[in-house]
Design a protein around this motif. Structure first.
Motif, PDB file in Angstrom:
ATOM      1  N   LEU A 182       0.831  -1.206   0.000  1.00 44.99           N
ATOM      2  CA  LEU A 182       0.000   0.000   0.000  1.00 44.99           C
ATOM      3  C   LEU A 182       0.869   1.260   0.000  1.00 44.99           C
ATOM      4  O   LEU A 182       0.684   2.183   0.779  1.00 44.99           O
ATOM      5  N   GLY A 183       1.815   1.269  -0.906  1.00 47.44           N
ATOM      6  CA  GLY A 183       2.754   2.377  -0.990  1.00 47.44           C
ATOM      7  C   GLY A 183       4.150   1.862  -1.262  1.00 47.44           C
ATOM      8  O   GLY A 183       4.335   0.768  -1.798  1.00 47.44           O
ATOM      9  N   ARG A 184       5.140   2.609  -0.855  1.00 43.11           N
ATOM     10  CA  ARG A 184       6.528   2.263  -1.144  1.00 43.11           C
ATOM     11  C   ARG A 184       7.007   1.096  -0.279  1.00 43.11           C
ATOM     12  O   ARG A 184       6.559   0.915   0.862  1.00 43.11           O
ATOM     13  N   GLU A 185       7.922   0.309  -0.844  1.00 40.22           N
ATOM     14  CA  GLU A 185       8.605  -0.710  -0.053  1.00 40.22           C
ATOM     15  C   GLU A 185       9.627  -0.009   0.845  1.00 40.22           C
ATOM     16  O   GLU A 185      10.092   1.087   0.545  1.00 40.22           O
ATOM     17  N   PHE A 186       9.968  -0.629   1.954  1.00 34.86           N
ATOM     18  CA  PHE A 186      10.950  -0.024   2.848  1.00 34.86           C
ATOM     19  C   PHE A 186      11.633  -1.118   3.663  1.00 34.86           C
ATOM     20  O   PHE A 186      11.170  -2.251   3.745  1.00 34.86           O
ATOM     21  N   GLY A 187      12.749  -0.727   4.295  1.00 33.87           N
ATOM     22  CA  GLY A 187      13.452  -1.609   5.215  1.00 33.87           C
ATOM     23  C   GLY A 187      14.408  -2.575   4.520  1.00 33.87           C
ATOM     24  O   GLY A 187      14.626  -2.515   3.311  1.00 33.87           O
ATOM     25  N   PRO A 188      14.986  -3.471   5.324  1.00 32.18           N
ATOM     26  CA  PRO A 188      14.716  -3.664   6.754  1.00 32.18           C
ATOM     27  C   PRO A 188      15.320  -2.568   7.634  1.00 32.18           C
ATOM     28  O   PRO A 188      16.416  -2.080   7.373  1.00 32.18           O
ATOM     29  N   ILE A 189      14.576  -2.189   8.679  1.00 30.90           N
ATOM     30  CA  ILE A 189      15.014  -1.180   9.636  1.00 30.90           C
ATOM     31  C   ILE A 189      14.839  -1.753  11.044  1.00 30.90           C
ATOM     32  O   ILE A 189      13.749  -2.207  11.402  1.00 30.90           O
ATOM     33  N   LYS A 210       1.807  10.305   5.808  1.00 35.50           N
ATOM     34  CA  LYS A 210       3.232  10.613   5.904  1.00 35.50           C
ATOM     35  C   LYS A 210       3.723  10.169   7.274  1.00 35.50           C
ATOM     36  O   LYS A 210       3.750  10.932   8.237  1.00 35.50           O
ATOM     37  N   ASP A 211       4.117   8.902   7.340  1.00 37.63           N
ATOM     38  CA  ASP A 211       4.494   8.295   8.608  1.00 37.63           C
ATOM     39  C   ASP A 211       5.972   7.928   8.604  1.00 37.63           C
ATOM     40  O   ASP A 211       6.769   8.562   7.892  1.00 37.63           O
ATOM     41  N   SER A 212       6.342   6.911   9.370  1.00 43.22           N
ATOM     42  CA  SER A 212       7.758   6.536   9.476  1.00 43.22           C
ATOM     43  C   SER A 212       8.390   6.258   8.117  1.00 43.22           C
ATOM     44  O   SER A 212       9.586   6.515   7.920  1.00 43.22           O
ATOM     45  N   ARG A 213       7.612   5.734   7.185  1.00 44.89           N
ATOM     46  CA  ARG A 213       8.151   5.401   5.859  1.00 44.89           C
ATOM     47  C   ARG A 213       8.728   6.616   5.151  1.00 44.89           C
ATOM     48  O   ARG A 213       9.671   6.504   4.347  1.00 44.89           O
ATOM     49  N   TYR A 214       8.157   7.790   5.417  1.00 45.50           N
ATOM     50  CA  TYR A 214       8.549   9.002   4.714  1.00 45.50           C
ATOM     51  C   TYR A 214       9.726   9.720   5.368  1.00 45.50           C
ATOM     52  O   TYR A 214      10.167  10.758   4.888  1.00 45.50           O
ATOM     53  N   HIS A 215      10.220   9.176   6.446  1.00 43.48           N
ATOM     54  CA  HIS A 215      11.300   9.848   7.173  1.00 43.48           C
ATOM     55  C   HIS A 215      12.479   8.920   7.438  1.00 43.48           C
ATOM     56  O   HIS A 215      13.257   9.157   8.369  1.00 43.48           O
ATOM     57  N   VAL A 216      12.612   7.884   6.628  1.00 38.85           N
ATOM     58  CA  VAL A 216      13.672   6.891   6.864  1.00 38.85           C
ATOM     59  C   VAL A 216      15.071   7.470   6.684  1.00 38.85           C
ATOM     60  O   VAL A 216      16.047   6.883   7.148  1.00 38.85           O
ATOM     61  N   SER A 217      15.170   8.623   6.034  1.00 31.22           N
ATOM     62  CA  SER A 217      16.493   9.209   5.806  1.00 31.22           C
ATOM     63  C   SER A 217      16.914  10.146   6.926  1.00 31.22           C
ATOM     64  O   SER A 217      18.016  10.700   6.878  1.00 31.22           O
ATOM     65  N   ASP A 218      16.063  10.346   7.949  1.00 34.68           N
ATOM     66  CA  ASP A 218      16.468  11.245   9.028  1.00 34.68           C
ATOM     67  C   ASP A 218      17.357  10.514  10.028  1.00 34.68           C
ATOM     68  O   ASP A 218      17.645   9.320   9.890  1.00 34.68           O
ATOM     69  N   GLU A 219      17.779  11.232  11.071  1.00 33.75           N
ATOM     70  CA  GLU A 219      18.749  10.665  12.013  1.00 33.75           C
ATOM     71  C   GLU A 219      18.164   9.524  12.839  1.00 33.75           C
ATOM     72  O   GLU A 219      18.899   8.722  13.410  1.00 33.75           O
ATOM     73  N   LEU A 220      16.818   9.410  12.895  1.00 31.09           N
ATOM     74  CA  LEU A 220      16.173   8.335  13.651  1.00 31.09           C
ATOM     75  C   LEU A 220      15.621   7.240  12.745  1.00 31.09           C
ATOM     76  O   LEU A 220      14.920   6.354  13.203  1.00 31.09           O
ATOM     77  N   GLN A 221      15.953   7.309  11.433  1.00 33.36           N
ATOM     78  CA  GLN A 221      15.473   6.347  10.440  1.00 33.36           C
ATOM     79  C   GLN A 221      13.943   6.263  10.416  1.00 33.36           C
ATOM     80  O   GLN A 221      13.359   5.218  10.174  1.00 33.36           O
ATOM     81  N   GLY A 222      13.306   7.391  10.685  1.00 28.95           N
ATOM     82  CA  GLY A 222      11.845   7.428  10.631  1.00 28.95           C
ATOM     83  C   GLY A 222      11.159   7.028  11.923  1.00 28.95           C
ATOM     84  O   GLY A 222       9.929   7.078  12.011  1.00 28.95           O
ATOM     85  N   THR A 223      11.916   6.618  12.911  1.00 26.93           N
ATOM     86  CA  THR A 223      11.304   6.185  14.169  1.00 26.93           C
ATOM     87  C   THR A 223      10.998   7.389  15.073  1.00 26.93           C
ATOM     88  O   THR A 223      11.502   8.487  14.860  1.00 26.93           O
ATOM     89  N   VAL A 224      10.163   7.138  16.080  1.00 29.47           N
ATOM     90  CA  VAL A 224       9.718   8.190  16.997  1.00 29.47           C
ATOM     91  C   VAL A 224      10.111   7.811  18.422  1.00 29.47           C
ATOM     92  O   VAL A 224       9.824   6.694  18.868  1.00 29.47           O
ATOM     93  N   PRO A 225      10.764   8.702  19.169  1.00 27.40           N
ATOM     94  CA  PRO A 225      11.102   8.398  20.565  1.00 27.40           C
ATOM     95  C   PRO A 225       9.842   8.165  21.401  1.00 27.40           C
ATOM     96  O   PRO A 225       8.859   8.893  21.271  1.00 27.40           O
ATOM     97  N   VAL A 226       9.896   7.168  22.268  1.00 28.04           N
ATOM     98  CA  VAL A 226       8.768   6.907  23.165  1.00 28.04           C
ATOM     99  C   VAL A 226       8.473   8.141  24.014  1.00 28.04           C
ATOM    100  O   VAL A 226       7.307   8.410  24.345  1.00 28.04           O
ATOM    101  N   ASP A 227       9.501   8.910  24.336  1.00 28.00           N
ATOM    102  CA  ASP A 227       9.309  10.110  25.153  1.00 28.00           C
ATOM    103  C   ASP A 227       8.423  11.147  24.457  1.00 28.00           C
ATOM    104  O   ASP A 227       7.894  12.052  25.114  1.00 28.00           O
ATOM    105  N   ASN A 228       8.283  11.042  23.133  1.00 27.69           N
ATOM    106  CA  ASN A 228       7.441  11.987  22.390  1.00 27.69           C
ATOM    107  C   ASN A 228       5.959  11.629  22.452  1.00 27.69           C
ATOM    108  O   ASN A 228       5.109  12.420  22.031  1.00 27.69           O
ATOM    109  N   VAL A 229       5.642  10.445  22.945  1.00 26.91           N
ATOM    110  CA  VAL A 229       4.252   9.992  22.948  1.00 26.91           C
ATOM    111  C   VAL A 229       3.459  10.734  24.009  1.00 26.91           C
ATOM    112  O   VAL A 229       3.851  10.803  25.171  1.00 26.91           O
ATOM    113  N   ARG A 230       2.317  11.294  23.597  1.00 25.34           N
ATOM    114  CA  ARG A 230       1.446  12.036  24.502  1.00 25.34           C
ATOM    115  C   ARG A 230       0.424  11.135  25.196  1.00 25.34           C
ATOM    116  O   ARG A 230      -0.058  11.453  26.275  1.00 25.34           O
ATOM    117  N   GLY A 231       0.068  10.032  24.544  1.00 24.08           N
ATOM    118  CA  GLY A 231      -0.899   9.128  25.161  1.00 24.08           C
ATOM    119  C   GLY A 231      -1.489   8.164  24.152  1.00 24.08           C
ATOM    120  O   GLY A 231      -1.149   8.176  22.962  1.00 24.08           O
TER     121      GLY A 231
END
Length: 251
Positions: free
Chosen positions: A182-189, A207-228
């Protein structure tokens, strides 16, 4: 000695005083009542739960939203993640990392006074926070390896194909010529410890993790950023109900 007439006059004067004193008593108590209500709102929104508006279609069909329309309003509870980290399959609201903020515009007024009042209202929980909060579903957590290959039939975590009942399977109709990813292939990450791989249920428009794989976190989000954790749709009435969070972690 006090006469009966004197007693009657005293009682009448007392009643008159009580009646005239009630409005003044209420007006004196009103600021206290307002302060208590605001304090309770602050504590509730900060430590228990908060209402968020869904502004886009990235989580369709689970959550409804689109520019210019009336999106779902959801309750995001904050208690669970004080004791544990998010799990795969759960829908979370999180602060987008810096590389996710392209195109984000402040929702605050240019007027200094109005902006100040908005900031105060945000602290009290009656005005949305001025930050790029996003809503997605957790697909993989720290230490897990996620990827998607059309030849493998979709998203896999640690080599196992996920069963994702929240997706709109009608998108895979051969007539629409949509691939299993359902969009671009990605990984393995491999997701770093303390981070999450997140994706929208509307894989063709998210526009989720797939669209940010080139950033310093490879598209992932720190748990500390989670609001709930998103748990319930409260508005509109016709869509009221719980938000599904199936256990998709087969590892």
């Amino acid at each position: 000695m006090t006469t009966d007439d004197g007693n009657a006059d005293a009682v009448a004067a007392s009643k008159k005083k009580d009646k005239s004193g009630k409005p003044r008593s209420f007006l004196r108590e009103l600021p206290i009542l307002i302060a208590v209500a605001l304090l309770l709102s602050f504590l509730l929104q900060t430590f228990v739960a908060r209402v968020y508006l869904i502004p886009s279609q990235s989580m369709e069909p689970t959550l409804h939203g689109c520019p210019g329309c009336t999106g779902d309003r959801i309750i995001v509870q904050k208690i669970s993640y004080r004791f544990r980290d998010p799990k795969p399959g759960e829908v979370v609201v999180f602060l987008g990392p810096p590389s996710w903020n392209d195109g984000y515009q402040s929702i605050r007024s240019d007027n200094v006074v109005v902006r100040g009042l908005q900031n105060i209202g945000s602290v009290l929980g009656v005005v949305p926070p001025d930050e790029n909060n996003l809503v997605k579903r957790v697909i993989a957590t720290g230490g897990q390896t996620v990827q998607c290959r059309n030849s493998e039939g979709g998203v896999t975590v640690n080599g196992k194909l996920l069963d994702e009942p929240y997706l709109d399977n009608s998108l895979l109709n051969p007539v629409k010529q949509v691939n299993p990813c359902l969009g671009r292939e990605f990984g393995p990450i491999t997701v770093p410890d303390g981070n999450l791989w997140v994706m929208g249920d509307n894989r063709l428009d998210s526009k989720d993790s797939r669209y940010h794989v080139s950033d310093e976190l490879q598209g992932t989000v720190p748990v500390d950023n989670v609001r709930g954790k998103a748990v319930f749709i409260i508005l509109p009435p016709g869509r009221m109900g719980t938000i599904s969070s199936p256990d998709i972690d087969q590892n």
